[in-house]
Every structure is written in C-alpha cells, then in structure tokens.
Design an enzyme around this catalytic site. Structure first.
Site, PDB file in Angstrom:
ATOM      1  N   CYS A 119      -1.953   1.640   0.203  1.00  0.00           N
ATOM      2  CA  CYS A 119      -0.762   2.360  -0.232  1.00  0.00           C
ATOM      3  C   CYS A 119      -1.002   2.907  -1.625  1.00  0.00           C
ATOM      4  O   CYS A 119      -1.939   2.502  -2.300  1.00  0.00           O
ATOM      5  CB  CYS A 119       0.460   1.436  -0.236  1.00  0.00           C
ATOM      6  SG  CYS A 119       2.023   2.364  -0.332  1.00  0.00           S
ATOM      7  N   CYS A 121       1.621   3.105  -4.008  1.00  0.00           N
ATOM      8  CA  CYS A 121       2.698   2.807  -4.963  1.00  0.00           C
ATOM      9  C   CYS A 121       2.266   1.929  -6.135  1.00  0.00           C
ATOM     10  O   CYS A 121       2.833   2.016  -7.211  1.00  0.00           O
ATOM     11  CB  CYS A 121       3.900   2.197  -4.245  1.00  0.00           C
ATOM     12  SG  CYS A 121       3.588   0.597  -3.504  1.00  0.00           S
ATOM     13  N   CYS A 129       4.978   6.056  -2.913  1.00  0.00           N
ATOM     14  CA  CYS A 129       3.862   5.701  -2.038  1.00  0.00           C
ATOM     15  C   CYS A 129       2.949   6.877  -1.703  1.00  0.00           C
ATOM     16  O   CYS A 129       2.204   6.837  -0.725  1.00  0.00           O
ATOM     17  CB  CYS A 129       4.392   5.043  -0.773  1.00  0.00           C
ATOM     18  SG  CYS A 129       5.332   3.542  -1.122  1.00  0.00           S
ATOM     19  N   LYS A 194       8.494  -0.299   9.219  1.00  0.00           N
ATOM     20  CA  LYS A 194       8.753  -0.824   7.881  1.00  0.00           C
ATOM     21  C   LYS A 194      10.058  -0.238   7.364  1.00  0.00           C
ATOM     22  O   LYS A 194      10.209   0.972   7.246  1.00  0.00           O
ATOM     23  CB  LYS A 194       7.596  -0.452   6.956  1.00  0.00           C
ATOM     24  CG  LYS A 194       7.796  -0.932   5.535  1.00  0.00           C
ATOM     25  CD  LYS A 194       6.568  -0.695   4.684  1.00  0.00           C
ATOM     26  CE  LYS A 194       6.833  -1.089   3.251  1.00  0.00           C
ATOM     27  NZ  LYS A 194       5.668  -0.897   2.389  1.00  0.00           N
ATOM     28  N   ARG A 204       7.910  -6.005  -5.754  1.00  0.00           N
ATOM     29  CA  ARG A 204       7.793  -4.847  -6.651  1.00  0.00           C
ATOM     30  C   ARG A 204       7.643  -5.293  -8.087  1.00  0.00           C
ATOM     31  O   ARG A 204       6.967  -4.644  -8.875  1.00  0.00           O
ATOM     32  CB  ARG A 204       8.977  -3.903  -6.457  1.00  0.00           C
ATOM     33  CG  ARG A 204       8.891  -3.238  -5.092  1.00  0.00           C
ATOM     34  CD  ARG A 204       9.973  -2.210  -4.866  1.00  0.00           C
ATOM     35  NE  ARG A 204       9.918  -1.744  -3.488  1.00  0.00           N
ATOM     36  CZ  ARG A 204      10.871  -1.046  -2.906  1.00  0.00           C
ATOM     37  NH1 ARG A 204      11.952  -0.727  -3.589  1.00  0.00           N
ATOM     38  NH2 ARG A 204      10.750  -0.660  -1.649  1.00  0.00           N
ATOM     39  N   ARG A 216      12.860   4.593  -1.620  1.00  0.00           N
ATOM     40  CA  ARG A 216      11.856   4.929  -0.607  1.00  0.00           C
ATOM     41  C   ARG A 216      12.482   5.363   0.721  1.00  0.00           C
ATOM     42  O   ARG A 216      11.852   5.319   1.762  1.00  0.00           O
ATOM     43  CB  ARG A 216      10.948   3.716  -0.358  1.00  0.00           C
ATOM     44  CG  ARG A 216      10.255   3.161  -1.585  1.00  0.00           C
ATOM     45  CD  ARG A 216       8.949   2.497  -1.200  1.00  0.00           C
ATOM     46  NE  ARG A 216       8.420   1.560  -2.172  1.00  0.00           N
ATOM     47  CZ  ARG A 216       7.935   1.865  -3.369  1.00  0.00           C
ATOM     48  NH1 ARG A 216       7.951   3.120  -3.774  1.00  0.00           N
ATOM     49  NH2 ARG A 216       7.457   0.936  -4.165  1.00  0.00           N
ATOM     50  N   GLU A 232       8.316   4.563  16.151  1.00  0.00           N
ATOM     51  CA  GLU A 232       7.271   4.435  15.126  1.00  0.00           C
ATOM     52  C   GLU A 232       6.073   3.635  15.649  1.00  0.00           C
ATOM     53  O   GLU A 232       4.920   3.990  15.440  1.00  0.00           O
ATOM     54  CB  GLU A 232       7.830   3.743  13.876  1.00  0.00           C
ATOM     55  CG  GLU A 232       8.677   4.632  12.990  1.00  0.00           C
ATOM     56  CD  GLU A 232       7.843   5.559  12.106  1.00  0.00           C
ATOM     57  OE1 GLU A 232       6.612   5.620  12.272  1.00  0.00           O
ATOM     58  OE2 GLU A 232       8.424   6.229  11.243  1.00  0.00           O
ATOM     59  N   LYS A 247       8.364  -5.181   9.530  1.00  0.00           N
ATOM     60  CA  LYS A 247       8.562  -5.720   8.179  1.00  0.00           C
ATOM     61  C   LYS A 247       9.893  -5.250   7.630  1.00  0.00           C
ATOM     62  O   LYS A 247      10.187  -4.071   7.744  1.00  0.00           O
ATOM     63  CB  LYS A 247       7.411  -5.209   7.310  1.00  0.00           C
ATOM     64  CG  LYS A 247       7.494  -5.552   5.864  1.00  0.00           C
ATOM     65  CD  LYS A 247       6.353  -4.922   5.126  1.00  0.00           C
ATOM     66  CE  LYS A 247       6.560  -5.180   3.663  1.00  0.00           C
ATOM     67  NZ  LYS A 247       5.883  -4.244   2.829  1.00  0.00           N
TER      68      LYS A 247
END
Ligand code: PBG
Length: 327
Positions: A119, A121, A129, A194, A204, A216, A232, A247
């Site tokens: 990722c 981020c 991201c 996600k 974070r 996000r 997805e 998640k």
C-alpha cells in the site's frame, strides 16, 4: 420426563465436547502482523496497542524468533519509512524499510513465511493509499506504483504479497508484473473486501498513516454493503487473487460467511488494530477475561467461514490451540 432428544448429552465432558466440535482451527492458519521502523535499538511499544511493538531492523530477528517459537509460521510486515513524499517513492526503493526487513528476516529466521502489505499510505506525505489527483486518489495512476512496490517486495524475498489499497484493477496489475518478471509462483492475497472502518484507528497511529485530509471512503467500502463485498471478492479472484481477505473481522462475520460461500479460494479475515485495542483495554481494566474473549472472538471468525486469520493475538492463539483450549 419423556424426552429422547437432549442436546446437553453432547456437552457432558471435555473429551466429548472436543470430539464433536464443528469448527476446527490450526495454528498454521495464523498470520502475525508486525511493524518495522528505521533506526537502531528500537523496540517501542505502540501506545494504543499494548503488547505490540515497533521494531528496528537490528531488533527484528529476536522478535521473529519469538514468533517462530510460538508456533506461528507466517508474518505480515508493515514498514514505516523515515521519509515520505507525494508519490510514496520509498515504497518501492530497493533499500526501503520493507525490502531491508525482508532481507534481514529471511536471513535470520528463514523458517517463517513472509507476507508484505502492499500500500502507499505509510509512504505518502498525504497519507492516502495512492497518487493524488486533486483531493482524491487517482486509481489508474496508482496501479503502476503498487505493481512496482509489490515487485520490489518479491525481489527482496517476500513469499506472498497482500495489496491493501482498494484500487480497482490492482490485483491484475500486480499479477502481470510478477509474471513478467518470472515470479509466476508467488501468491497474491488481496484485501478484497476492505471497509472504510474506524477500527483501523490504532493502526494508523502505529503506521503513521492517517490521511492528512479527508478519509478513505472513495476507495474503501461502505459498511452498509455486503453484496458489494461479494462483487469485490469475485473481481479479485478473476484478476488472479489466490486468497481473498475480509477486513475488519468481528463486525463483518456476515460478510465473511457470504464471501466464503461464493468464492473457491481460501478466505482470510483480518482482526484489526481496533479489535485488539478494545479487548486489550477491557482486559487491562480487569473487566473481561482476556484469554477467554480472545479464544471466543477468534473462533467466531473461523466459524463464520474464514480459513486464515490475521491477528495481533496470533502468538497467544497458537498457544491456546496447542493446549486444546480451542481448535
Ligand atoms: C494500509 C492498511 C491499513 C490496515 C492494514 N493495511 C490501514 C488503513 O487502511 O487505513 C489496518 C490494519 C489494522 O487496523 O490493524 N492501507
């Protein structure tokens, strides 16, 4: 009492209860997430995740050995770089934090299986991201950056890559670049389902990856939706994902169930930082029995249909499974 059916009959003793358990778990299915930082001699506890640490490269081998000793066989590495920039260029640097962590780890504790989170981020100055276009992430411009990052992880020794960015088409982009470079056997576990979740709060802080502005929600999923999760997951499988992940875990057991009934690849679930922090905090206060709650929560994730569990409690769960307390 004239009663032929007595469900209690099967609960009469531990041997029988264990014999008829419907949910079986194995510590081989556990993945332990770890945070690697720059510097020397760093083994710093993460304030909102007591018991979890930031490790510098020199401190990493001892921590990995402890994981291996616990019986957990896989780790998921997150890197926190020293320098961030607009594009997140340290994500794919050959001498980036994750790339060096892989070299260190594979040399020191080769028996572990190394998965990396792919990722942007943690590496971008704005904490989003991917590459920005105005105030939103530019999906298609981000894909080559993710692909390049994944390739650099695999070149540095990653056994599996796990894209967590939620850009459309990233699994295909990563599969293509890995194949082009001869890594046809390296699996991809996609963070397919996600959600935009407040349960990532402690992570974070740990990864220093909170977005500098906005949220996000234009790329992570809306938690009102479950059918969209199936979409997805199916898309990612089509693009070449070898495993798909849901998640967070605990608030999404219904999604784990539905996804696991629809796909024919292993389903992983990530019990995220906020889930860990909630149990930990209540345990520290003495309000709950930590071990009992950890066992019950983890079992519920497997019962929902997950075959693989990412959790900050992996080492403890391996012990509970060894003891036959669960599994
Ligand atoms: C990176 C990433 C996040 C998590 C895993 N990978 C944070 C996020 O999406 O904001 C969260 C993990 C956790 O909370 O334990 N994108």
């Amino acid at each position: 009492m004239d009663m032929t059916k007595r469900p209690r009959r099967l609960r009469g003793g531990m041997t029988l209860r264990k014999m008829v358990r419907e949910t079986r778990m194995d510590k081989a299915s556990l993945i332990y997430p770890m945070f690697v930082v720059e510097g020397e001699g760093v083994r710093r506890e993460i304030p909102s995740m007591p018991g979890q640490y930031h490790y510098s490269l020199d401190m990493l081998p001892a921590a990995l050995e402890e994981v291996a000793r616990s019986g957990v066989s896989s780790v998921m590495l997150f890197g926190i770089p020293e320098k961030k920039d607009e594009m997140g260029s340290s994500a794919w640097a050959a001498d980036g934090i994750i790339q060096r962590a892989l070299e260190t780890g594979k040399r020191a504790v080769p028996e572990l299986y190394y998965i990396t989170d792919v990722c942007m981020c943690e590496y971008t100055s704005h904490g989003h991201c991917g590459a920005l276009c105005g105030h939103d992430v530019d999906n298609d411009r981000t894909l080559p950056l993710l692909a390049r990052t994944a390739l650099s992880h695999v070149q540095a020794g990653a056994d599996m890559v796990a894209p967590s960015d939620m850009m459309d088409g990233r699994v295909a982009a990563i599969r293509r670049i890995l194949d082009e470079n001869g890594y046809t056997e390296t699996p991809i576990m996609s963070y397919a389902v996600k959600y935009a979740s407040a349960f990532y709060g402690p992570f974070r802080e740990a990864a220093d990856s909170a977005p500098a502005f906005g949220d996000r929600k234009t790329y992570q999923m809306d938690y009102h939706n479950a059918k969209e999760g199936i979409k997805e997951a199916l898309l990612d499988v089509e693009e070449g994902a070898d495993l798909v992940m849901v998640k967070p875990a605990l608030s999404y057991l219904d999604v784990i169930r539905r996804v696991s009934e629809k796909v024919h690849v292993p389903v992983a679930a990530y019990s995220v930082s906020g889930e860990y922090a909630m149990i930990k905090a209540a345990a520290v206060k003495g309000w709950i029995d930590e071990a009992a709650v950890v066992c019950e929560a983890a079992t519920s994730v497997y019962r929902a249909g997950a075959g693989v569990l990412l959790t900050y409690y992996a080492k403890e769960l391996a012990k509970f499974m060894d003891e036959g307390r669960i599994g």
